[in-house]
Design a protein around this motif. Structure first.
Motif, PDB file in Angstrom:
ATOM      1  N   ILE A 203       0.457  -4.056  -8.167  1.00  0.00           N
ATOM      2  CA  ILE A 203      -0.035  -2.658  -8.435  1.00  0.00           C
ATOM      3  C   ILE A 203      -1.599  -3.068  -8.379  1.00  0.00           C
ATOM      4  CG2 ILE A 203      -0.140  -0.491  -9.866  1.00  0.00           C
ATOM      5  CD1 ILE A 203       3.398  -0.526 -10.550  1.00  0.00           C
ATOM      6  N   ALA A 204      -2.548  -1.814  -7.842  1.00  0.00           N
ATOM      7  CA  ALA A 204      -3.787  -2.055  -7.718  1.00  0.00           C
ATOM      8  C   ALA A 204      -4.571  -0.552  -7.626  1.00  0.00           C
ATOM      9  CB  ALA A 204      -4.449  -3.225  -7.174  1.00  0.00           C
ATOM     10  N   TYR A 205      -5.653  -0.704  -8.277  1.00  0.00           N
ATOM     11  CA  TYR A 205      -6.681   0.932  -7.498  1.00  0.00           C
ATOM     12  C   TYR A 205      -7.144   0.243  -6.285  1.00  0.00           C
ATOM     13  CZ  TYR A 205      -6.553   3.462 -11.742  1.00  0.00           C
ATOM     14  OH  TYR A 205      -5.581   4.296 -12.418  1.00  0.00           O
ATOM     15  N   TRP A 206      -7.954   0.926  -5.939  1.00  0.00           N
ATOM     16  CA  TRP A 206      -8.638   0.760  -4.519  1.00  0.00           C
ATOM     17  C   TRP A 206      -8.891   1.758  -3.840  1.00  0.00           C
ATOM     18  CZ3 TRP A 206      -6.029   2.620   1.055  1.00  0.00           C
ATOM     19  CH2 TRP A 206      -6.560   2.257   2.088  1.00  0.00           C
ATOM     20  N   CYS A 207     -10.226   1.313  -3.372  1.00  0.00           N
ATOM     21  CA  CYS A 207     -11.177   2.914  -3.323  1.00  0.00           C
ATOM     22  C   CYS A 207     -11.023   3.162  -1.813  1.00  0.00           C
ATOM     23  CB  CYS A 207     -13.327   2.033  -3.189  1.00  0.00           C
ATOM     24  SG  CYS A 207     -13.022   1.138  -1.820  1.00  0.00           S
ATOM     25  N   GLY A 208      -9.953   2.672  -1.270  1.00  0.00           N
ATOM     26  CA  GLY A 208      -9.662   3.572  -0.162  1.00  0.00           C
ATOM     27  C   GLY A 208     -10.929   3.431   1.080  1.00  0.00           C
ATOM     28  N   SER A 209     -11.346   2.267   1.461  1.00  0.00           N
ATOM     29  CA  SER A 209     -12.038   1.725   2.207  1.00  0.00           C
ATOM     30  C   SER A 209     -11.423   0.774   3.002  1.00  0.00           C
ATOM     31  CB  SER A 209     -13.829   1.040   1.658  1.00  0.00           C
ATOM     32  OG  SER A 209     -13.475  -0.253   1.926  1.00  0.00           O
ATOM     33  N   ALA A 210     -11.650   1.068   4.469  1.00  0.00           N
ATOM     34  CA  ALA A 210     -11.079   0.355   5.695  1.00  0.00           C
ATOM     35  C   ALA A 210     -11.001  -1.401   5.093  1.00  0.00           C
ATOM     36  CB  ALA A 210     -10.755   1.046   6.766  1.00  0.00           C
ATOM     37  N   GLU A 211     -12.375  -1.623   4.864  1.00  0.00           N
ATOM     38  CA  GLU A 211     -12.767  -2.407   4.914  1.00  0.00           C
ATOM     39  C   GLU A 211     -12.864  -3.674   3.475  1.00  0.00           C
ATOM     40  OE1 GLU A 211     -15.291  -0.389   4.919  1.00  0.00           O
ATOM     41  OE2 GLU A 211     -15.718  -0.567   7.077  1.00  0.00           O
ATOM     42  N   CYS A 212     -12.312  -2.551   2.748  1.00  0.00           N
ATOM     43  CA  CYS A 212     -11.594  -3.578   1.140  1.00  0.00           C
ATOM     44  C   CYS A 212     -10.254  -3.971   1.877  1.00  0.00           C
ATOM     45  CB  CYS A 212     -11.798  -2.653  -0.055  1.00  0.00           C
ATOM     46  SG  CYS A 212     -13.377  -2.523  -0.554  1.00  0.00           S
ATOM     47  N   GLU A 213      -9.360  -3.599   2.644  1.00  0.00           N
ATOM     48  CA  GLU A 213      -8.187  -2.868   2.650  1.00  0.00           C
ATOM     49  C   GLU A 213      -8.391  -4.234   4.010  1.00  0.00           C
ATOM     50  OE1 GLU A 213      -6.982   0.448   4.962  1.00  0.00           O
ATOM     51  OE2 GLU A 213      -5.214  -0.419   4.428  1.00  0.00           O
ATOM     52  N   SER A 214      -8.718  -4.392   4.923  1.00  0.00           N
ATOM     53  CA  SER A 214      -8.917  -4.980   6.071  1.00  0.00           C
ATOM     54  C   SER A 214      -9.454  -6.971   5.365  1.00  0.00           C
ATOM     55  CB  SER A 214      -9.579  -4.849   7.132  1.00  0.00           C
ATOM     56  OG  SER A 214     -10.431  -5.885   7.369  1.00  0.00           O
ATOM     57  N   ASP A 215     -10.469  -6.608   4.381  1.00  0.00           N
ATOM     58  CA  ASP A 215     -10.469  -8.377   3.158  1.00  0.00           C
ATOM     59  C   ASP A 215      -9.443  -8.666   2.293  1.00  0.00           C
ATOM     60  OD1 ASP A 215     -12.959  -8.116   4.372  1.00  0.00           O
ATOM     61  OD2 ASP A 215     -14.370  -7.863   3.180  1.00  0.00           O
ATOM     62  N   ILE A 216      -8.320  -7.849   2.176  1.00  0.00           N
ATOM     63  CA  ILE A 216      -8.152  -8.089   0.905  1.00  0.00           C
ATOM     64  C   ILE A 216      -7.191  -8.842   1.754  1.00  0.00           C
ATOM     65  CG2 ILE A 216      -5.568  -7.685  -0.301  1.00  0.00           C
ATOM     66  CD1 ILE A 216      -7.650  -5.632  -1.804  1.00  0.00           C
ATOM     67  N   LYS A 217      -6.071  -7.974   2.664  1.00  0.00           N
ATOM     68  CA  LYS A 217      -5.412  -8.453   4.345  1.00  0.00           C
ATOM     69  C   LYS A 217      -5.303  -9.474   5.137  1.00  0.00           C
ATOM     70  CE  LYS A 217      -2.996  -7.509   8.583  1.00  0.00           C
ATOM     71  NZ  LYS A 217      -2.605  -5.838   9.159  1.00  0.00           N
ATOM     72  N   GLU A 218      -7.534 -10.047   5.360  1.00  0.00           N
ATOM     73  CA  GLU A 218      -7.697 -11.586   5.872  1.00  0.00           C
ATOM     74  C   GLU A 218      -6.986 -12.328   4.732  1.00  0.00           C
ATOM     75  OE1 GLU A 218     -11.476 -12.956   7.528  1.00  0.00           O
ATOM     76  OE2 GLU A 218     -11.285 -11.011   8.148  1.00  0.00           O
ATOM     77  N   GLN A 219      -6.975 -11.873   3.821  1.00  0.00           N
ATOM     78  CA  GLN A 219      -7.397 -13.405   2.550  1.00  0.00           C
ATOM     79  C   GLN A 219      -6.186 -13.601   1.758  1.00  0.00           C
ATOM     80  OE1 GLN A 219     -10.574 -12.039  -0.578  1.00  0.00           O
ATOM     81  NE2 GLN A 219     -11.926 -11.745   1.414  1.00  0.00           N
ATOM     82  N   THR A 220      -5.290 -12.727   1.651  1.00  0.00           N
ATOM     83  CA  THR A 220      -4.505 -12.605   1.175  1.00  0.00           C
ATOM     84  C   THR A 220      -3.158 -12.326   1.653  1.00  0.00           C
ATOM     85  OG1 THR A 220      -3.835 -10.476   0.372  1.00  0.00           O
ATOM     86  CG2 THR A 220      -5.356 -11.803  -1.288  1.00  0.00           C
ATOM     87  N   LYS A 221      -2.897 -11.744   2.986  1.00  0.00           N
ATOM     88  CA  LYS A 221      -1.961 -11.069   3.964  1.00  0.00           C
ATOM     89  C   LYS A 221      -1.103  -9.630   3.336  1.00  0.00           C
ATOM     90  CE  LYS A 221      -0.433 -15.566   5.820  1.00  0.00           C
ATOM     91  NZ  LYS A 221       0.765 -16.540   5.807  1.00  0.00           N
ATOM     92  N   ALA A 222      -1.664  -9.288   2.463  1.00  0.00           N
ATOM     93  CA  ALA A 222      -0.880  -8.482   1.824  1.00  0.00           C
ATOM     94  C   ALA A 222      -1.710  -7.062   2.301  1.00  0.00           C
ATOM     95  CB  ALA A 222      -0.878  -8.065  -0.234  1.00  0.00           C
ATOM     96  N   THR A 223      -1.283  -6.330   2.591  1.00  0.00           N
ATOM     97  CA  THR A 223      -1.364  -4.230   2.921  1.00  0.00           C
ATOM     98  C   THR A 223      -1.119  -3.626   2.201  1.00  0.00           C
ATOM     99  OG1 THR A 223       0.926  -4.826   4.286  1.00  0.00           O
ATOM    100  CG2 THR A 223      -1.260  -5.005   5.952  1.00  0.00           C
ATOM    101  N   THR A 224      -2.164  -2.473   2.206  1.00  0.00           N
ATOM    102  CA  THR A 224      -1.572  -1.513   1.099  1.00  0.00           C
ATOM    103  C   THR A 224      -0.330  -1.135   1.702  1.00  0.00           C
ATOM    104  OG1 THR A 224      -2.783  -0.184   2.610  1.00  0.00           O
ATOM    105  CG2 THR A 224      -3.683  -0.540   1.088  1.00  0.00           C
ATOM    106  N   ARG A 225       0.660  -0.800   1.141  1.00  0.00           N
ATOM    107  CA  ARG A 225       1.906  -0.270   1.416  1.00  0.00           C
ATOM    108  C   ARG A 225       2.361   0.839   1.046  1.00  0.00           C
ATOM    109  NH1 ARG A 225       2.838  -3.085   4.613  1.00  0.00           N
ATOM    110  NH2 ARG A 225       4.787  -1.917   4.988  1.00  0.00           N
ATOM    111  N   CYS A 226       2.527   2.351   0.085  1.00  0.00           N
ATOM    112  CA  CYS A 226       1.792   3.024  -0.026  1.00  0.00           C
ATOM    113  C   CYS A 226       1.215   3.370  -1.223  1.00  0.00           C
ATOM    114  CB  CYS A 226       2.928   3.131  -0.323  1.00  0.00           C
ATOM    115  SG  CYS A 226       4.312   2.762  -1.489  1.00  0.00           S
ATOM    116  N   GLN A 227       1.190   4.728  -1.984  1.00  0.00           N
ATOM    117  CA  GLN A 227      -0.079   5.019  -2.795  1.00  0.00           C
ATOM    118  C   GLN A 227       0.771   5.529  -4.132  1.00  0.00           C
ATOM    119  OE1 GLN A 227      -2.730   8.527  -1.949  1.00  0.00           O
ATOM    120  NE2 GLN A 227      -2.405   8.953  -4.319  1.00  0.00           N
TER     121      GLN A 227
END
Lengths: 472, 472
Positions: B423-447
């Motif tokens: 569980i983490a705060y996320w600003c909602g930007s697609a760039e942060c989302e995609s960087d996180i995915k690239e670095q950790t394979k984790a995606t936003t699952r749900c709010q």
């Protein structure tokens, strides 16, 4: 949908009447792709009712449901030669998947023998694994040039049962049992009597040794093949190498059957029982058995109607209350007559004052005032009476339009003038069969009895009587 | 099938364990066409159990079943642009029908929004026609390069519900109601707790304004998107011109939802509850809840077993008697443990003498001797206890593997080491989302919640907490 739009008279224009009825009763609609059909909720609810009944009969016999993929690799469908020849002209073919041209084309199942028996050959090892009895509720695709709602559509819903047995005898028993299940369904639910018997070689399922059929008679005198059950012999077993080790220790091919009933049967239901006002559903296949219609719409009537529907539902009667506004009483009556609901109840101030309803039967338009206390019981009685009455009427029609003929002149005259089923001796030759078809449009529908006579066409000795009819 | 063949340990080799289990428990098999799957009777029976439950919940809400054709003309699927973009890479395309090249290609439905709403635009005229709430039980096709039984197959079974409403508010209510139906099913039947919330823009269904999801956690710490419910806004209504005349007399576009649950959910069921001996089915989804196994096989034992099965069935317990010969007691025990049957009863001379059975639970291997008189009641209790126990265990696993993190270093370390939900705060930007995915394979699952924090990745203000996980 304009329920007040006049249907063509059934007797004047069967096919115009049928098409408009299917659309106006909201049973089905045309799909966007040519030849396809949408089964709308009202039509699908009828399918669900028969599905439930048939599914129970299958499970009671030990048949399990399963699901096999809709895509059959081309090489697989080619393996049983006569099967392929039968279906080749009707196939829909997937050539692109995931943006790429496929290395091997995929056939959208026209029927699942090939894909299922490929799996059976892996699963069946020993006599202990037999019988295998699997059914699927799915859709099949057979390319059609002309669409006829329910009766002939490119994609149709059906069930297909597929069994494998250690002996031919056991397989034949299951072939007969399946046909008997269909017969029970047609008599008890569809109220549609029919003739049961074996198909001629020409009309046998592609790849089968024998086909049994349930043949019903539609108004206008054409036959409808309503369900079939096949003795596949060992043809597919050999093509797909479905073998088992017998109790005695040797390796044998299994004996197989397949059998199916499709949404086509609903076309028969609509056509057989409908009248100039629309559909007439046998109560057992009516998604709504009783419709309550308010003569005027106010809170008192609504409360009264709600109570009635509640009490009928508690008595396991499928009842509904038409409170939609903006429609006149006459419009609502037409609508539910079109939809074939067996019983309608009209309620207004007069009925409320008398703690009663006006009950009107769809099949014969008889009406009566029924007291609330007796309502559920009276409706149960009436529903049974309607169900039985439709069957009697259909049986009468079938019998009155089945005739034994003893000369080809008589055959031709009767067939060209009145259609219906004709019983005649036939020698079994494909030439006679095809000449008769060419000259009268009639085909062999199914075998009736063994006997001793002369072929209606060539006059040679014939050991079997057959039912002939023009067919859908 | 060799039930005595040792499964890999679940903790050593999840995916090897899973594949072998699915095959050995006879839940499913590979289809002949690449990427396809056969649902065998045992697996399909689980599907039927959940189908019955969900179908009842849908109908109680006024949703009707129907059937729309599987073929969608190419021009139709192109009409909603973002929908097409989302599905284009996954389409299977029919180019040949009835032996001829088709003038217009047909897409095998990847989902039915387009073909259904084309019909809705014809059917819906007035506010009185709303809401329209239709569900289909069918299969959908999305091309897959790698198959993973149940979890990722080219063709899969599902239900897809599609509604149209006069107001956005009503549509949102139905979107939530559908998700709530799934939640009830997952908790009460699957014994699988999960997180519910909105998807990010990137993960939203192609063509929708919003997607709600039910996210479960699999052993190994990966999330499984188990069911989704979409707010389609007016996007499809505009593309397909689905309009109605309002009470006020003006013409408006409808508001729509769609929602689905597929056979993928069974993959979650298998993976979540299975152990090194095989499947462990929650009793409510167990086609066989109680298996009776004879310790030795003779007439007395058979008669005793038959009676027990008969009495259990009368008490609405799904019981079966394994009288297959040629298999040792140990083999049978392994087989039914593999198949995950919640309770087995062993019977032999000793049990007969005591008018009792030996009852063994699959979930914890506890065994006890139960007197025949108390058997049905005891089994009912034990089944409830097993059902509840599996849910408690799964909830514990979910909770123990959900962590709130407050720095990206912590996030990365936790995700790469133990997976699970973060569980983490996320600003909602697609760039942060995609960087996180690239670095950790984790995606936003749900709010998760609204709140007031800093984006775990970029550190900018973030108004929402999200669940992150690696996913199937």
């Amino acid at each position: 949908m304009a329920y007040d739009k006049q249907l063509p008279k059934k007797s004047d224009d069967m096919s115009g009447w049928y098409n408009m009825l299917v659309l106006q009763a909201e049973l089905a609609d045309y799909g966007s792709a040519k030849g396809t059909m949408i089964m709308r909720p009202y039509g699908y609810a009828i399918w669900e009712l028969l599905q439930k009944e048939l599914d129970q009969a299958f499970k009671a016999k030990g048949v399990s449901n399963a699901y096999f993929p809709m895509f059959i690799p081309e090489s697989l469908i080619k393996r049983e030669v006569s099967h392929l020849e039968g279906f080749a002209p009707e196939l829909a073919v997937v050539t692109i998947g995931g943006g790429e041209e496929l290395q091997e084309k995929l056939i959208v199942r026209p029927t699942s023998e090939t894909i299922m028996y490929e799996a059976y050959s892996k699963w069946i090892k020993s006599w202990r694994d037999l019988p295998v009895m699997i059914n699927q509720w799915n859709s099949a695709v057979r390319w059609e040039k002309r669409t006829y709602l329910f009766l002939r559509t490119t994609e149709f819903l059906w069930q297909e049962g597929h069994t494998a047995h250690a002996t031919h005898e056991e397989a034949l028993d299951i072939q007969k049992w399946a046909m008997n299940s269909y017969k029970n369904l047609f008599l008890d639910y569809f109220a549609l009597p029919g003739y049961i018997g074996s198909k001629s070689k020409t009309e046998t399922f592609a790849g089968a040794d024998g086909t049994m059929t349930y043949e019903t008679l539609m108004p206008g005198g054409k036959a409808l093949q309503s369900a079939t059950s096949h003795d596949l012999g060992q043809n597919f077993a050999k093509a797909f190498d479905v073998k088992f080790q017998s109790k005695e220790g040797d390796s044998r091919f299994v004996w197989q059957t397949s059998w199916g009933l499709s949404t086509r049967s609903l076309g028969g239901l609509i056509m057989a029982h409908g009248d100039d006002k629309g559909l007439r559903l046998p109560p057992k296949l009516a998604p709504v058995q009783v419709i309550v219609i308010p003569v005027k719409s106010d809170d008192v009537v609504t409360e009264y109607g709600d109570k009635i529907v509640y009490s009928l539902k508690k008595a396991n009667i499928r009842a509904d209350f038409d409170t939609r506004d903006g429609e006149s009483l006459g419009f609502k009556i037409n609508k539910w007559e079109m939809k074939g609901v067996p019983i309608r109840l009209e309620i207004g101030q007069k009925e409320i004052d008398l703690r009663s309803v006006k009950l009107v039967r769809r099949d014969n338009n008889n009406s009566q005032i029924v007291n609330l206390e007796k309502l559920s019981a009276e409706i149960q009685n009436q529903l049974e009476d309607i169900q039985a009455g439709l069957l009697i009427r259909a049986r009468k029609y079938l019998e009155e339009n089945t005739h034994e003929v003893s000369s080809y002149t008589q055959f031709k005259e009767a067939m060209l003038k009145n259609r219906g089923f004709l019983i005649a001796y036939w020698c079994g030759s494909a030439e006679c069969e095809s000449d008769i078809k060419e000259q009268t449009k009639a085909t062999t529908r199914c075998q009736k009895d063994k006997g001793d006579g002369l072929c209606i066409y060539c006059g040679k000795p014939a050991a079997e009587q057959w039912y002939f009819a023009q067919a859908y």
